[in-house]
Design an enzyme around this catalytic site. Structure first.
Site, PDB file in Angstrom:
ATOM      1  N   HIS A 306      69.120 120.940  72.354  1.00  0.00           N
ATOM      2  CA  HIS A 306      68.610 122.381  73.314  1.00  0.00           C
ATOM      3  C   HIS A 306      69.566 123.364  73.220  1.00  0.00           C
ATOM      4  O   HIS A 306      71.158 123.559  72.820  1.00  0.00           O
ATOM      5  CB  HIS A 306      68.897 122.690  74.718  1.00  0.00           C
ATOM      6  CG  HIS A 306      67.896 123.992  75.210  1.00  0.00           C
ATOM      7  ND1 HIS A 306      68.525 124.398  75.583  1.00  0.00           N
ATOM      8  CD2 HIS A 306      66.568 123.264  76.190  1.00  0.00           C
ATOM      9  CE1 HIS A 306      67.578 125.429  76.296  1.00  0.00           C
ATOM     10  NE2 HIS A 306      66.307 124.743  76.178  1.00  0.00           N
ATOM     11  N   ASP A 364      61.328 118.867  77.132  1.00  0.00           N
ATOM     12  CA  ASP A 364      59.832 118.240  76.902  1.00  0.00           C
ATOM     13  C   ASP A 364      59.763 117.358  76.620  1.00  0.00           C
ATOM     14  O   ASP A 364      58.841 116.760  76.208  1.00  0.00           O
ATOM     15  CB  ASP A 364      59.982 119.166  75.424  1.00  0.00           C
ATOM     16  CG  ASP A 364      59.890 120.558  75.977  1.00  0.00           C
ATOM     17  OD1 ASP A 364      59.413 121.023  76.029  1.00  0.00           O
ATOM     18  OD2 ASP A 364      61.047 121.160  74.978  1.00  0.00           O
TER      19      ASP A 364
END
Length: 429
Positions: A306, A364
């Site tokens: 991320h 996700d």
């Protein structure tokens, strides 16, 4: 503000930059007067090292993998709270009392229906329009239907607009989905919860009753809670920038939805699901892991790492629990995609390559699996993200509007084009 200062020396002259200290997080250099005093800008592509605002809403510590809503850890909220309670927290700064939550829930519930003429608005879109394209248009058009909540200088109108958008975005997204699959719109029901109502509007049909599964309802509520806000990301910054011009709140949220549509932002869970489908089975994982380690392959594992979190994404832990519950309920806990996902996660947590690069699974990684298991097509993944993030956008927008020293956003640039030059007449070119 503390008395500490940093000193910048440029061309033999020194300039003092005040040091601002946040509640938590790194100190910030105040460069607001630098241009006026030194005639220089700072250069920061993507604004990754620049604080563009003060905020009391969300805090992320990417190094330790921490996400706080108004100071409360996301793990505690996901375990003990609900989406609407977290909405109240983000909007008003404190957890609600029982009466406050009941009043807030009732206000949201009573505003879930949209203006009946908006049904006709949908029919102006092609039947195969992407739901996000429809949402951008419909949300932007809300200012044409709700004239009494567009004055950004009126605190009451701002409040009404906030409640309307939190309440109506699930209805608008569900209608976009129904339109795309050729099914009749399903009206909201005040007897259902926020998440349950959305599932009903998406999957109910007039021909038979639809009963919301408590586990799916809980999973949807949790997905919404985990995505409610995430500091000054691209879409939130877009909402703030649009709002700084005095644009009406519906236009600002439509701008945020448009930004979220980008595959580098809100479309990541769809990309992750497509990657898992490409891998297909557990026995093919070593092949794809090898590709991921090969810089020349051009392949990258989606759902890992991320931009902000340099540790495990705290939301991913909660999302993994939901994935197990949902797939177990639906009798597909042996789903090949889940098996691939679990094996990839195991490798990421044990393989030195992933550990050294801090490529941990993010939120996700599992959310796409859950949404597909529920029956949503990939085209609805980002609209669901938009529903979830609406309260964060509105909270950030309201905070910006209330700032005493609010200014229209106006980034500077490092100009590298042609210097001043004189026009050459066409016949001499």
């Amino acid at each position: 503000m503390s008395d500490r200062k940093a000193t910048l020396t440029l061309d033999g002259k020194s300039y003092d930059l005040p040091v601002l200290s946040p509640t938590v997080g790194p100190d910030v250099l105040d460069i607001r007067k630098l241009y006026g005093e030194a005639d220089v800008f700072t250069y920061d592509p993507g604004f990754t090292s620049t604080a563009a605002c003060e905020s009391t809403i969300t805090y992320i510590d990417g190094d330790v993998g921490e996400l706080l809503y108004r100071g409360y850890p996301i793990e505690q909220l996901a375990e003990k709270s609900s989406y609407l309670e977290s909405c109240y927290l983000l909007l008003y700064g404190e957890l609600p009392t029982h009466d406050q939550l009941s009043d807030f829930t009732a206000r949201v519930t009573r505003h879930t229906m949209v203006h009946e003429q908006m049904h006709q608005f949908y029919r102006g879109f092609r039947r195969d329009a992407h739901p996000m394209a429809t949402m951008v248009g419909v949300v932007g058009a809300m200012s044409a239907f709700y004239h009494d909540s567009t004055d950004v200088n009126d605190p009451w109108q701002r409040e009404v607009a906030a409640i309307r958008m939190i309440a109506k975005l699930p209805t608008i997204a569900a209608m976009a989905y129904k339109y795309s699959v050729g099914q009749p719109f399903v009206y909201p029901k005040n007897s259902l919860s926020y998440a349950g109502n959305f599932l009903s509007m998406c999957f109910a049909v007039p021909a038979e009753d639809y009963v919301v599964s408590p586990i799916l309802e809980k999973a949807m509520d949790r997905i919404m809670l985990l995505h409610a806000d995430h500091e000054q990301n691209a879409s939130t910054s877009t909402v703030r920038l649009a709002g700084s011009s005095g644009a009406n709140p519906f236009a600002c949220i439509a701008a945020g939805i448009a930004c979220l549509w980008g595959p580098a932002h809100g479309g990541a869970n769809q990309a992750c699901l497509e990657m898992l489908k490409e891998i297909g089975t557990v026995d093919r994982i070593p092949e794809y892991v090898a590709k991921a380690k090969d810089k020349n392959s051009g392949f990258r594992l989606m759902g890992f790492g991320h931009r902000v979190y340099k540790n495990f994404d705290p939301r991913a832990k909660v999302m993994k629990e939901s994935a197990d519950e949902v797939l177990g309920l639906l009798g597909i806990d042996n789903n090949p995609l889940l098996q691939v996902a679990k094996e990839l996660e195991r490798i990421a947590l044990e393989d030195e390559y992933f550990i050294s690069k801090k490529l941990y699974p993010n939120v996700d990684f599992y959310s796409g699996i859950i949404l597909e298991a529920m029956g949503f097509p990939t085209s609805m993944f980002t609209p669901i993200f938009a529903i979830s993030r609406t309260v964060g956008w509105i909270s950030q927008w309201k905070e910006m509007i209330a700032e005493k020293n609010q200014k229209i956003g106006r980034p500077r640039q490092l100009y590298i084009g042609a210097p001043r030059r004189d026009y050459v007449d066409l016949r001499h070119r």
